[in-house]
Every structure is written in structure tokens, then in C-alpha cells.
Design an enzyme around this catalytic site. Structure first.
Site, PDB file in Angstrom:
ATOM      1  N   LYS B 110      43.214  39.368  46.141  1.00  0.00           N
ATOM      2  CA  LYS B 110      41.953  38.640  46.001  1.00  0.00           C
ATOM      3  C   LYS B 110      41.263  38.502  47.351  1.00  0.00           C
ATOM      4  CE  LYS B 110      43.551  36.333  41.857  1.00  0.00           C
ATOM      5  NZ  LYS B 110      44.365  35.233  41.306  1.00  0.00           N
ATOM      6  N   GLN B 154      46.454  29.334  42.379  1.00  0.00           N
ATOM      7  CA  GLN B 154      47.253  30.446  41.853  1.00  0.00           C
ATOM      8  C   GLN B 154      48.363  29.908  40.958  1.00  0.00           C
ATOM      9  OE1 GLN B 154      46.594  33.819  42.430  1.00  0.00           O
ATOM     10  NE2 GLN B 154      48.121  34.087  40.818  1.00  0.00           N
ATOM     11  N   ASP B 177      37.538  30.235  37.849  1.00  0.00           N
ATOM     12  CA  ASP B 177      38.448  30.771  36.829  1.00  0.00           C
ATOM     13  C   ASP B 177      37.917  30.494  35.425  1.00  0.00           C
ATOM     14  OD1 ASP B 177      40.570  32.279  37.641  1.00  0.00           O
ATOM     15  OD2 ASP B 177      41.882  30.585  38.084  1.00  0.00           O
TER      16      ASP B 177
END
Lengths: 350, 350
Positions: B110, B154, B177
Site C-alpha cells: 500500500k 490493517q 476502507d
């Protein structure tokens, strides 16, 4: 089935052809109030608009009125127990803006239902030309009022108001309608629990439960994808492990999909759209539609029919809700249930 | 299809019988990493685990790697334009707790992706035995940091932490997200717009769009109902007017349902579960599954396959995503896209 109010006028119906989906040649029947008195039969599939109560196979009827009565009785006991134990009476507040007769009737019915189970009801009536700020002020007042455990803003609101803004202002802890996006999100997500489930779809599932209808692993079809019924009904069925398909105005050949369904929940607002030929033998049918159709023989000049052609469908299905007397009474019962749940949660009462 | 990493070992596979649904006699094939090297054919339906790139009908391939590259290029242009116009650089913050190698790899990827498009990346690494409060403090810090426009925690978090609590603490305005229940609720509701759409399902729909796949009015089946892929994918397809069915572990005879689908999105994590016989000729297939299967001939001793048996399915479908090189690269591209969207919204930049 004392609750059924159907009258016999099966010969005074009209069908109007519409295309549910412009991209297919599927045609569906729609009853139009404004164009009654001219009878048309399409592919021999005309559905008589109503039946006598005696016509119904009563062992197939899912009696929403009776179930709602049982639930109200259960709530009465709980409200009373709560009052005696901790001195708290659940309270429901309704905000009504404007002079719509139908809205006024709904609010009156909710108030009466509250009284019947011992829930305290609060009401604010505001003029049609009230400002959004005035409505917001009422919402805010009820948000802060510890006697109020549920808040309902009666819809529709006057067009000069932003409905979303106002609904979003209702405290999530008092959103007994369950329409807040946070509640809907939690309803959609596995492992999350909504604070409240919207009343009408909750009533549909409650009927299935009370009639011991197996949901897990079954094929379920929801007709209609509204925020207040179809969509949350589909999410609820999925939470119970059904395999769910949602049919809507863009669906091609919807009858091919409904024919595979063990359970159908219809909430589309099209009188008698779902025909007998759409239904798998033995299916369970929950009809949310409450559609007025003109009827000169009825006391008020109209009567109510569902989305599902009851006369045809009741011959094929294993169980079916009548209209009226099916889902309708369940909605208010679930509103009372949500208000009780809210009061119990706020006061940590088991 | 330079992106495809498949190796040819179609003769070294094993299939393990499982019951997807204990209540039916449906049997499905599952590849088990631990039990490879023993070949079993069930009803003549064994799926070879992989194909040579050359085997694929390349005109059918939905090339996620190429589309993701195009999207990253578009984002690069926009990030640069934003910086030049208002001096703001979009920022993505990642919080990594513990020492999981896979998580560390995801975070590194990422970060690299951010750098490649000019998005600033921030990172906090916390020890496995950190307290929930420490993680919350990091979340809170990024919530308040005006250089940060997106926050990623995460997953999975160490088991002593409450994942929901921590995810709920992420500011809704920075929830790139898209997992916040409020976002999911808005995604489910007609007339509402989520601030962010979860990256993987958004990537699936973006692939359909970029390949001009018609969605409106089509039958779509989503296999799997997870909060992060299956459920939001179904909601997205429905928003685009598909008629959607979600298949899951309790679904009986899933192949009967998939055979009616014009579009299948599979996100179930079962290697090669969906066979050629499950697919309607001409269907479009999006395979989210990334399943490692043992392969001694592969450089790392394993290779990745999807939920869909590519070799069989690519003969029947009109279009199909490979694994890897399909949905995978799209997920990170959509994360960058969401971060850019967030920065634009926060700074009111068109």
C-alpha cells in the site's frame, strides 16, 4: 378470519397493461383505480380483485391480526412488569407536521395502540408551514427527554423540508423506526446488531417465525427494494440464512424467479401483480402491499388488495397473509415492541 | 496477459470433497493445500488447478492489472493537479499492529502504491502486545491530523483487541476502507450516498464498467456474503439495477442459481469451487478469490488460484478475471482512489 374485510366484487375489475421492464416483453397486470369498470383479460390471467372470506382456505391463512394481538398482549405484560419493577413507563413520541388526513389517521392509530399496551405517548403537531428548525427543535427536545424512548417523525414531511436531515437528527438510541443508516448498516453486516429493525419487515419475519416457517437454506424472493420494506426484509431473510433474490422494476421475467421461491415477501404496491402462475406450489407468501382499488359496493367506494392475487395464490401456496389483516397489524405491533426494547435498553432492564 | 503468473501443473492436483450445504447432497470440490499430490475426480468434474497463460482465450480476459495501471495513472494526474492548484497532497495513514508477515507485506504494498501516484503515506507500527488504548490513540491522532485524508487499520488485529471498537473510532470522513456501518447503511439505501465504497467490491464493479459490461436488468449472483466483499458487492450491483442473488454456505444447489447468472462475482475463498458446468454461456465472471494451493514446481512452493475453475470457466464465459492479475490489483487502486476522493471532499476541490 374475522379480520378479513374483503367484499365480493370480482366482476368489476379492470386490468391495465404495463411494462414492468421496458427491455423485455414481459407484461404485468396492474389495477388502476382511475380506470376501473372496464374488464380486460390478458393471456387469460386476469385476477379477480377480491374474494369473500369464505373463499379462503382458512388453514393456509397467516393471521396477522391475531398474531399482532398476541404480541400486544405480551408487550402489555412486559410494560406492566417494568413499571412495577423500576417505575419506568416506556414512552413513544410522534411528530406530525401538516394536515394530511392519512398521516393524522396513522398517528391516531399509533397513539391508540400505545394506550392499549400501557406505553405513554407524546405528540407534537406542527403547522404545514413550520420551518425545518421548528421540527428539529421538537426532535431535539424528545432526544433529551428521559420519558421518551422512541421517536417517530411521521412521513411524508412537507416538501420544503429536508427529510434526511430531520431523520438523521433523531437519536440513534430512540430511532424506533430503524431507518437510520447506522441501523441499516448494522442490519446488513454479519456480526453486527442493529439497535432497531424497521417495523414492517420485522413484522414479516415475525409472522414467519410465529407460524414456524423454516427460513434457513430456503430460496426467498423479495419483490420491491424500498428502504423501508423490501431492502431491510431482504437483509433480515439473509441474516436467517435464506438464499435471497430481490426483484424490482428492472427485473426481466420476474415470474421465473418467483417460481423458484419457497418464501415470497412482496412490497411493491401493485395490486394483484403476483399471479398464481408465479408461485411454486407450497410456497409461503407474505403480502405487504396495501393497495386501494375502486369499488362502488364498498362502504367507502374503495377496498384494499395486496400485491399478490389472493384468490389464485391461495390455491398454490401453503400459507399466505391476507390484505388487510396480514402484515398491516404487525407493523404497529413491532413499533410498540421496538419502543419497549428501547426503554429496556436505556434502563438496563431485562 | 503478462501479469498472469500461472504455472502449468494441471496433473498434480487433488480434490477434496466437502459439503457446502449439509442439508443437501450437493458436493463441491475444494482444493486443500495440505492434501495435494493425490488426484481425485468427482463425477468427472475435477478442475485442473492452473493453466498456462497461453491457454487462456486472451480476448476474454478482464485484465485487472492493466485497468489498475490506467486508474493509477489517472490518480497521479489528479494528485498532481490538486497539489499545483491548492497545495494539498492527499495522505493515507496505515496502522499496523503486531508482526504478521502477510500484514506487513500488504502494508508495504500500500505504501509503495501511494508513492507511485504521489499520495503521502503515514505509518504507525505497534507491538503485538500493545493495548487497545494505544491503537485508539494512533487512530485519534490521525483523525485530527489534517495531512491525513484516509485511515486504514490493517486487519486482523491481535485477539486481545476489540476490532469493532477500533474500526468505529476511525472518523467516518477518513474511513477509506468503507467498512463503517454508516457507510454500509448508506450503500444499502436508495437515495443515500456512502462517503466511501469498500475497495474490493468497488474494484469489481469498476472492472465491469471499464469493460462496458451491461449491469442494468441483468441477473447477477454474488457467491459469499462477507462484510468486506460479498455483501457490499451485492449492494453495488443492486444500485446498478441488476437482479441480485447472494449464494452462501447454506444455499442448496448453488450451481442451479449460478447457471442463471449473467454476471457472477465470487468471493468465497474456495479454490476452483465454481466449475464450468455452473456457468451460463456468455456470462461475465469476476473472481475475487485468491487461494494458495501447494505447487512444488512454483518458486515459492505454492501458487494462487481463484474460486472459479479458470480453465473450464473461460471456455463458457464471455469474460473472466484471472487470478492473480484480476481483482487483486484493483483493490489497492480503489484504496488510492478513495484517498484522493477524501482529500478532494475535505478540501472542497473539484
Amino acid at each position: 378470519m374475522a379480520s378479513m374485510m374483503f367484499t365480493d366484487c370480482s366482476s368489476s375489475t379492470t386490468s391495465l397493461l404495463i411494462h414492468l421492464n421496458r427491455r423485455s416483453s414481459t407484461t404485468l397486470l396492474r389495477q388502476s383505480v382511475g380506470q376501473l369498470r372496464l374488464r380486460t383479460t390478458v393471456s387469460g390471467r386476469a385476477c379477480s380483485l377480491s374474494i369473500r372470506s369464505a373463499d379462503a382456505a382458512s388453514d393456509k391463512v397467516i393471521d396477522g391480526k391475531a398474531v399482532a394481538k398476541t404480541i400486544r398482549d405480551e408487550i402489555t405484560v412486559e410494560v406492566s412488569r417494568m413499571k412495577e419493577s423500576i417505575g419506568v413507563v416506556p414512552g413513544l413520541a410522534v411528530i406530525l407536521v401538516g394536515d394530511r388526513k392519512d398521516s393524522a389517521t396513522y398517528v391516531r392509530n399509533k397513539k391508540k395502540a400505545c394506550e392499549s399496551v400501557g406505553i405513554q405517548s407524546f405528540e407534537v403537531r406542527l403547522a404545514e408551514d413550520s420551518s425545518e428548525e421548528e421540527v428539529m427543535k421538537s426532535v431535539s427536545g424528545f432526544n433529551d427527554d428521559p420519558s421518551v424512548h422512541g421517536i417517530l417523525v411521521q412521513l411524508p414531511l412537507p416538501s420544503h423540508m429536508d427529510e434526511q436531515n430531520i431523520l438523521n437528527a433523531v437519536s440513534i438510541e430512540k430511532d424506533v423506526d430503524g431507518f437510520h443508516p447506522l441501523n441499516i448498516g448494522r442490519l446488513a453486516m454479519r456480526g453486527r446488531e442493529p439497535l432497531f429493525v424497521p417495523c414492517t419487515p420485522k413484522g414479516c419475519i415475525e409472522l414467519l417465525h410465529r407460524y414456524n416457517v423454516d427460513i434457513k437454506g430456503k430460496r426467498a424472493v423479495v419483490i420491491g427494494r424500498s428502504n423501508i420494506v423490501g431492502m431491510p426484509a431482504a437483509l433480515l431473510l439473509q441474516r436467517e440464512d435464506a438464499t435471497v433474490t430481490i426483484i424490482h422494476s428492472r427485473t426481466k421475467n420476474p415470474e421465473e424467479i418467483t417460481r423458484e421461491a419457497d418464501i415470497i415477501i412482496s412490497a411493491v404496491g401493485q395490486p394483484n401483480m403476483v399471479r398464481g402462475s408465479w408461485i411454486k406450489p407450497g410456497a409461503v407468501l407474505i403480502d405487504v402491499g396495501i393497495n386501494p382499488v375502486e369499488d362502488p359496493d364498498a362502504p367507502r367506494g374503495y377496498r384494499l388488495v395486496g400485491d399478490i392475487c389472493y384468490e389464485e395464490a391461495s390455491k398454490v401456496a401453503s400459507a399466505i397473509t391476507p390484505v388487510p389483516g396480514g402484515v398491516g397489524p404487525m407493523t404497529i405491533a413491532m413499533l410498540l415492541s421496538n419502543t419497549l426494547t428501547s426503554a429496556k435498553r436505556i434502563h438496563n432492564f431485562q
